[in-house]
Scaffold this active site. Sequence first.
Site, PDB file in Angstrom:
ATOM      1  NE  ARG A   1       0.465 135.941  14.762  1.00 19.07           N
ATOM      2  CZ  ARG A   1       0.872 135.844  13.673  1.00 19.07           C
ATOM      3  NH1 ARG A   1       2.174 135.150  13.536  1.00 19.07           N
ATOM      4  NH2 ARG A   1       0.464 136.280  12.412  1.00 19.07           N
TER       5      ARG A   1
ATOM      6  CG  HIS B   1       6.757 138.019  12.209  1.00 16.02           C
ATOM      7  ND1 HIS B   1       5.793 138.455  13.192  1.00 16.02           N
ATOM      8  CD2 HIS B   1       6.178 137.112  11.393  1.00 16.02           C
ATOM      9  CE1 HIS B   1       4.483 137.626  12.651  1.00 16.02           C
ATOM     10  NE2 HIS B   1       4.861 136.846  11.659  1.00 16.02           N
TER      11      HIS B   1
END
Length: 308
Positions: free
Chosen positions: A224, A272
């Site tokens: 993250r 991502h």
Amino acid sequence: MKILVYNRKNSEVWTSAVRNAFPDADVRHWVEGDCHDWLADYAVIWQPPAAFFQQQTQLKAVFNQGVGVDSLVSLESLPADLPVFKLRGVGMEEYMSDYVTYGLLHFYRDFDLYRQHQSDKQWQPHRIAQKSDWTVGILGLGVIGKAVAEAVSHLGFPVIGWSRSEKTVQGVNCVSGKEGLDHLLRESRVLVSLLPSTPSTHKLLNQETLTKLPEGGVLINGGRGDVIDIEALQVLLKSGHMRGAMLDVFEKEPLEDSHPFWNNSKVMITPHIAAPTPVAQALEQIVADIALIEQGEMPPAIDKSLGY
Ligand code: NDP
């Protein structure tokens, strides 16, 4: 059985997959303002707005369509006693292992230097380093982190892995706690973050911790974005203390157009994509989990107090 699905960007894919997986269930997609008097037994969701849980008051359990539950647990409307399940592996561990392997070999075999040499029309071979001199430190030994640690160890690199609780993983020097983190940082030529976003991991990798990496350290972040203080990383890349970074996740996504990392040749940016959810495999796990719950058993739920 009533199942409510929510995914703002991929509503059709997820709704039809849930319908196929639960042919006897009444499956609907939630739209804010709809379904007021239709209360579901289960929810299969990705990043719902707060209103979702204000309306859906009869849920027995919630299934997250990915691993990261940070945006879900930050919702005040999420009832404290409602069990939440995140995906456990379902193939994402293999995708992430491929992603990290690519980044590791990119730097270990000097492809970052050769790309620069190519643009300078420079023909300059480099000696291949010993893998034993390229320790890889992996932060997070969860379902994904453990698989990545094993994959990297199989390639012949020394691996140190860090987790909150103590662990044993074959071929991996497992550490925990502050001392364990310090040891990992000081030893690791390549630092791989596969940590969730929680209050305890927020900006864990900052000026102070990243400086502990040996000169020429490399960072790969597939976990993250907010685990990293991106300004500190920028400073350490500029000073040369860090050699490069491969980043798949950012605190704010997409990364803003004006961010200097877009034009920084030491940084590889991916949007991502390290380990997208394989929908069919995810539903196999959700079907099995709901069957367990219907039999009165409980699959492993997230710990909301820890945030993952
Ligand atoms: P898990 O929840 O299985 O594992 C999380 C790991 O982090 C555990 O080993 C846990 O320790 C460790 N951890 C958490 N908090 C701390 C802390 N404060 N200190 C030390 N260790 C800590 O997750 P996965 O392995 O399945 O996935 C990891 C992360 O990867 C996800 O949280 C998600 O954010 C990210 N991800 C990114 C994707 C992408 O495409 N970029 C796709 C999928 C996931 P312990 O084992 O002791 O609990």
